[in-house]
Every structure is written in C-alpha cells, then in structure tokens.
Design a protein around this motif. Structure first.
Motif, mmCIF file in Angstrom:
data_model
loop_
_atom_site.group_PDB
_atom_site.id
_atom_site.type_symbol
_atom_site.label_atom_id
_atom_site.label_comp_id
_atom_site.label_asym_id
_atom_site.label_seq_id
_atom_site.Cartn_x
_atom_site.Cartn_y
_atom_site.Cartn_z
ATOM 1 N N SER A 2 0.819 -1.199 0.000
ATOM 2 C CA SER A 2 0.000 0.000 0.000
ATOM 3 C C SER A 2 0.856 1.253 0.000
ATOM 4 N N LEU A 3 0.210 2.368 0.196
ATOM 5 C CA LEU A 3 0.840 3.670 0.073
ATOM 6 C C LEU A 3 1.500 4.125 1.361
ATOM 7 N N ILE A 4 2.490 4.973 1.186
ATOM 8 C CA ILE A 4 3.165 5.621 2.297
ATOM 9 C C ILE A 4 3.052 7.123 2.097
ATOM 10 N N VAL A 5 2.671 7.830 3.147
ATOM 11 C CA VAL A 5 2.680 9.289 3.126
ATOM 12 C C VAL A 5 3.919 9.739 3.885
ATOM 13 N N GLY A 6 4.760 10.491 3.211
ATOM 14 C CA GLY A 6 5.938 11.062 3.842
ATOM 15 C C GLY A 6 5.654 12.493 4.238
ATOM 16 N N VAL A 7 6.129 12.898 5.412
ATOM 17 C CA VAL A 7 5.933 14.273 5.858
ATOM 18 C C VAL A 7 7.228 14.864 6.393
ATOM 19 N N ARG A 35 -5.834 3.138 1.849
ATOM 20 C CA ARG A 35 -4.715 2.379 1.280
ATOM 21 C C ARG A 35 -3.373 2.759 1.908
ATOM 22 N N VAL A 36 -3.364 3.820 2.693
ATOM 23 C CA VAL A 36 -2.121 4.253 3.334
ATOM 24 C C VAL A 36 -1.824 3.336 4.514
ATOM 25 N N VAL A 37 -0.587 2.858 4.580
ATOM 26 C CA VAL A 37 -0.195 1.946 5.658
ATOM 27 C C VAL A 37 0.733 2.587 6.680
ATOM 28 N N ALA A 38 1.276 3.768 6.380
ATOM 29 C CA ALA A 38 2.159 4.418 7.349
ATOM 30 C C ALA A 38 2.400 5.870 6.984
ATOM 31 N N TRP A 60 -2.620 5.450 11.362
ATOM 32 C CA TRP A 60 -1.434 4.995 10.648
ATOM 33 C C TRP A 60 -0.254 4.899 11.608
ATOM 34 N N PRO A 61 0.538 3.838 11.511
ATOM 35 C CA PRO A 61 1.774 3.808 12.291
ATOM 36 C C PRO A 61 2.733 4.879 11.785
ATOM 37 N N LEU A 62 3.615 5.315 12.651
ATOM 38 C CA LEU A 62 4.573 6.355 12.323
ATOM 39 C C LEU A 62 5.961 5.730 12.224
ATOM 40 N N ALA A 63 6.624 5.948 11.098
ATOM 41 C CA ALA A 63 7.969 5.410 10.868
ATOM 42 C C ALA A 63 8.953 6.566 10.766
#
Length: 138
Positions: A2-7, A35-38, A60-63
């Motif tokens: 799935s998708l990852i959102v970067g910030v 669909r975002v997984v993290a 969402w978990p935070l990585a």
C-alpha cells in the motif's frame, strides 16, 4: 502493498495544518486514504506532537528514519535549506520512498512534495501497483 505518506514538518507544526495538507494531497491525486499503511518522516520528528497526532487521527503507524538514510534516497526536489536544517536534502519525498523500500518493494513517487507554511507531504507506493490504489470512478 500500500501507500506511504511522507511528511516533513517544522517544530511546533499545527496538527490541523498537517492533517489538512495530507488529506488534500491524497484527494488531489485520487488516492484512497484507506490504502495508506504508514506515515513516514525523519527520526527526530516521530516525537513531534503534530506529526504524532496526525498519525493517530488517521490510524497509521509512524515510521522514522535517520537523516543519513534519507539522504541516500534519490528525490526530484532536493533542498539545500532542508539539508542545512535536517542533514538530508529531502524529508517528505525521501521518507515516503524509503518506507516503501523497507517493505520490500521498489518505490515510485506518486505525489512530489507539496508544502504548507510549516510542513511538506509526499506520497509513494510500489512500482506497478499505482492503479490498484486509485478510487474507482474518480
């Protein structure tokens, strides 16, 4: 996969500002938030209250990744200012790409960084799976 959102975020970033930026980014490219997984960022921002709260709000978990790891990711929009402040020329784009790679897939940037006053956001997913994440009918 799935998708990852970067910030990327400045210290003290407002939760609502960051959450609105994330939501607008996903809407702009027609990608389903479920669909975002993290949420991924530089390691020093995983304790930033605004970042932590956005991850919690969205479930969402935070990585977090060390700046030196993020600096190894090839990104389309490196910034000398970001490098001076964080030790990496990219946070949002690099974190999104790195998190996809960590999940065993070759990453592709689906949304290059977008910025608000105190934050940036980018979205990545695995190569070849882009169409599977788009909303049907819009």
């Amino acid at each position: 996969m799935s998708l990852i959102v970067g910030v990327g975020a400045r210290p003290g970033v407002d939760t609502d500002e960051l959450d609105a930026l994330v939501g607008a980014a996903l809407t702009a490219i027609g990608l389903a938030p479920e669909r975002v997984v993290a949420l991924a960022t530089v390691d020093r921002r995983v304790v930033e209250p605004g970042v932590v709260e956005v991850a919690a709000r969205r479930g969402w978990p935070l990585a977090g990744y060390p700046a030196l790891e993020l600096a190894r990711e090839a990104v389309p929009h490196p910034s000398a200012l970001v490098r001076a402040a964080t030790g990496t020329p990219s946070v949002a784009e690099a974190a999104a790409l790195r998190a996809v790679r960590d999940r065993g897939a070759e990453p592709v940037l689906l949304l290059a960084k977008r910025a608000s006053g105190a934050a940036t956001v980018a979205v990545a997913g695995p190569v070849g799976d882009v169409d599977a994440y788009r909303h049907h009918g819009g």
